[in-house]
Design an enzyme around this catalytic site. Structure first.
Site, mmCIF file in Angstrom:
data_model
loop_
_atom_site.group_PDB
_atom_site.id
_atom_site.type_symbol
_atom_site.label_atom_id
_atom_site.label_comp_id
_atom_site.label_asym_id
_atom_site.label_seq_id
_atom_site.Cartn_x
_atom_site.Cartn_y
_atom_site.Cartn_z
ATOM 1 N N SER A 161 0.814 -1.209 0.000
ATOM 2 C CA SER A 161 0.000 0.000 0.000
ATOM 3 C C SER A 161 0.853 1.267 0.000
ATOM 4 O O SER A 161 1.626 1.509 -0.918
ATOM 5 C CB SER A 161 -0.944 -0.045 1.208
ATOM 6 O OG SER A 161 -1.896 0.976 1.163
ATOM 7 N N ASP A 164 -2.619 6.020 -3.443
ATOM 8 C CA ASP A 164 -1.456 5.431 -2.782
ATOM 9 C C ASP A 164 -0.907 4.321 -3.664
ATOM 10 O O ASP A 164 -1.346 4.137 -4.805
ATOM 11 C CB ASP A 164 -1.817 4.934 -1.382
ATOM 12 C CG ASP A 164 -2.864 3.827 -1.404
ATOM 13 O OD1 ASP A 164 -3.605 3.733 -2.403
ATOM 14 O OD2 ASP A 164 -2.943 3.052 -0.436
ATOM 15 N N ASP A 175 -1.145 1.079 -3.943
ATOM 16 C CA ASP A 175 -2.008 0.077 -4.556
ATOM 17 C C ASP A 175 -3.351 0.650 -4.977
ATOM 18 O O ASP A 175 -4.243 -0.078 -5.404
ATOM 19 C CB ASP A 175 -2.202 -1.125 -3.640
ATOM 20 C CG ASP A 175 -3.029 -0.814 -2.397
ATOM 21 O OD1 ASP A 175 -3.066 0.363 -1.979
ATOM 22 O OD2 ASP A 175 -3.635 -1.748 -1.835
ATOM 23 N N ASP A 198 -5.969 1.865 -3.503
ATOM 24 C CA ASP A 198 -7.254 1.602 -2.858
ATOM 25 C C ASP A 198 -7.706 2.793 -2.034
ATOM 26 O O ASP A 198 -8.738 2.738 -1.364
ATOM 27 C CB ASP A 198 -7.207 0.325 -2.007
ATOM 28 C CG ASP A 198 -6.265 0.415 -0.815
ATOM 29 O OD1 ASP A 198 -5.489 1.391 -0.732
ATOM 30 O OD2 ASP A 198 -6.302 -0.500 0.038
#
Length: 452
Positions: free
Chosen positions: A110, A247, A249, A251
């Protein structure tokens, strides 16, 4: 022994904490728990009846060897694997459902720096796992398995073209084109570096991308939702209508208005909730938030006739409450926003498209829309190098009670151990930033002495 799974999968320094051996063992255990691979191996079932997994990753260099280990563990267990390549976590979640896979795997840490990495598992349908299922995977690590041979082993193929299926999906959820909007998008040198600019352009926006040249080592470095300085500068210098940042990833999503002011996850949720409420689309006139959401958000929602339901920190806890009680909007101050009508997890691209859709449809600048709530001054101090297992120390709890009495109804205190990093977080809200800072510093000192 400490629990292996944190608030968002298994995470650590790749090659040291998160090794290829551990990644393979986790994949084998997950194959049996989520894909019932053991039953298929034992019966020697045909290829048509074998479980299927999709595997995606962010651009971290370590994702290459971890992906290989995970794919090996799954295939060795009799699971067919579709390698999706570099894609956001929500894309992997969507494709887990859309492709009818039995499980999904995302390799990402992340917003963490490049040396870290992580493994997140998704159940059939694309939902994050419950604590109980994660505990079952962890319990079965290292178990003696009967592995298939010959035609029973899983087959592996690349499915990189499935990215377009995800882009098409998020675009179909929009009710307004973004024609005329000038947007700067910061992809954090991460998983959204290709799909996000493509989707925004196809939605009609004029797009300038930054943080969109990943090299495997620069993810989140000076870019993305945890480093908004560059985005603020570019938005103002280009005279753009606004900017959005994801960010590593993708999400989560944060935004910047045309003046360079940050619009955080609470404000984004407030804008979306107000818009959905006005159109009769907000289920049960309720939004789900965590205990970290700003008190100003809760006051604004109350003023708008919207109920706020609180959960523990972590977007999966938000999701669990949404699913159990039939709510369709929830999220976190950090920018994880879940729109359950369209996604099974927090989705930065989806969130940004709908936020931009409100701007385009209303003709109102983001700055004005975000003013629906007035954030109370909030100070967050991450106290590192302490034993986060001592967060309930009696002396610390007494200091918290004293601080709460001092703040009264004009503020609040929250002390919590990080679920992903070795630290304790101290959060204080107060009527003034100075007061919040003083109380937070005092409590941080207490954490250092009591949790050493």
């Amino acid at each position: 022994m400490a629990r292996l799974f944190g608030t968002d999968g298994v995470r650590g320094v790749a090659g040291r904490d998160l090794t290829a051996e551990l990644a393979m063992d986790l994949a084998v255990a997950a194959a049996h728990v989520l894909g019932d691979a053991g039953a298929f191996a034992a019966t020697g079932s045909s290829r048509k009846s074998r479980p299927v997994a999709v595997v995606g990753r962010d651009p971290r260099a370590s994702g290459e060897f971890l992906e290989a280990a995970v794919v090996a563990g799954l295939a060795a267990s009799g699971v067919d694997v579709l390698r999706l390549g570099v894609l956001p976590t929500p894309a992997v979640a969507h494709l887990t459902a859309a492709l009818g896979a039995d499980l999904g795997v995302m390799l990402s840490a992340s917003h963490n720096p490049a040396p870290d990495n992580g493994i997140k598992f998704l159940a059939k349908g694309g939902f994050k796992l419950s604590d109980a299922v994660e505990d079952e995977i962890e319990r079965r690590l290292g178990e003696e398995w009967t592995f298939p041979v010959g035609s029973g082993v899983g087959r592996v193929r690349d499915a990189y073209g499935e990215a377009d299926r995800y882009i098409s999906h998020v675009l179909t959820t929009m009710s307004a084109a973004l024609d005329g909007l000038s947007i700067v998008v910061d992809c954090a040198h991460g998983a959204a570096h290709m799909v996000a600019p493509e989707a925004l352009v196809r939605a009609g926006a004029r797009v300038e991308s930054i943080g969109a040249r990943p090299d495997g080592l620069n993810i989140n470095a000076g870019h993305g939702s945890t480093h908004l300085d560059k985005l603020q500068q570019v938005v103002v210098s280009r005279g753009a209508d606004l900017g959005v940042a994801y960010d590593g990833d993708a999400d989560r999503c944060l935004a910047v208005d045309h003046t360079g002011a940050i619009v955080d996850g609470d404000q984004i949720m407030a804008v979306l909730a107000a818009a959905m409420h006005g159109e009769g689309l907000l289920a049960k006139d309720t939004v789900v938030a965590t205990v970290m959401s700003n008190l100003g958000f809760k006051l604004a929602m109350r003023e708008a006739g919207i109920t706020v339901v609180e959960t523990a920190v972590g977007d999966r806890y938000v999701l669990e409450r949404m699913k159990s009680d039939g709510f369709n909007l929830g999220g976190e101050q950090s920018g994880h926003v879940i729109m359950l009508d369209h996604a099974t997890t927090g989705d930065g691209l989806l969130t940004s498209l709908h936020l931009l859709g409100v701007v385009a449809k209303s003709g109102v600048p983001l700055k004005e829309l975000a003013s629906v709530m007035t954030p109370l001054p909030q100070i967050l101090i991450n106290v590192k190098g302490v034993d986060k297992g001592k967060a309930s120390d009696p002396e610390l709890l007494a200091a918290v009670a004293e601080a709460e009495a001092e703040l009264g109804e004009t503020g609040r205190v929250l002390i919590r151990p990080s679920g992903t990093e070795p630290m304790i977080r101290v959060m204080v809200e107060a009527a003034s930033e100075e007061h919040a800072g003083l109380v937070a510093s005092r409590l941080a000192d207490t954490v250092r002495t009591t949790c050493a």
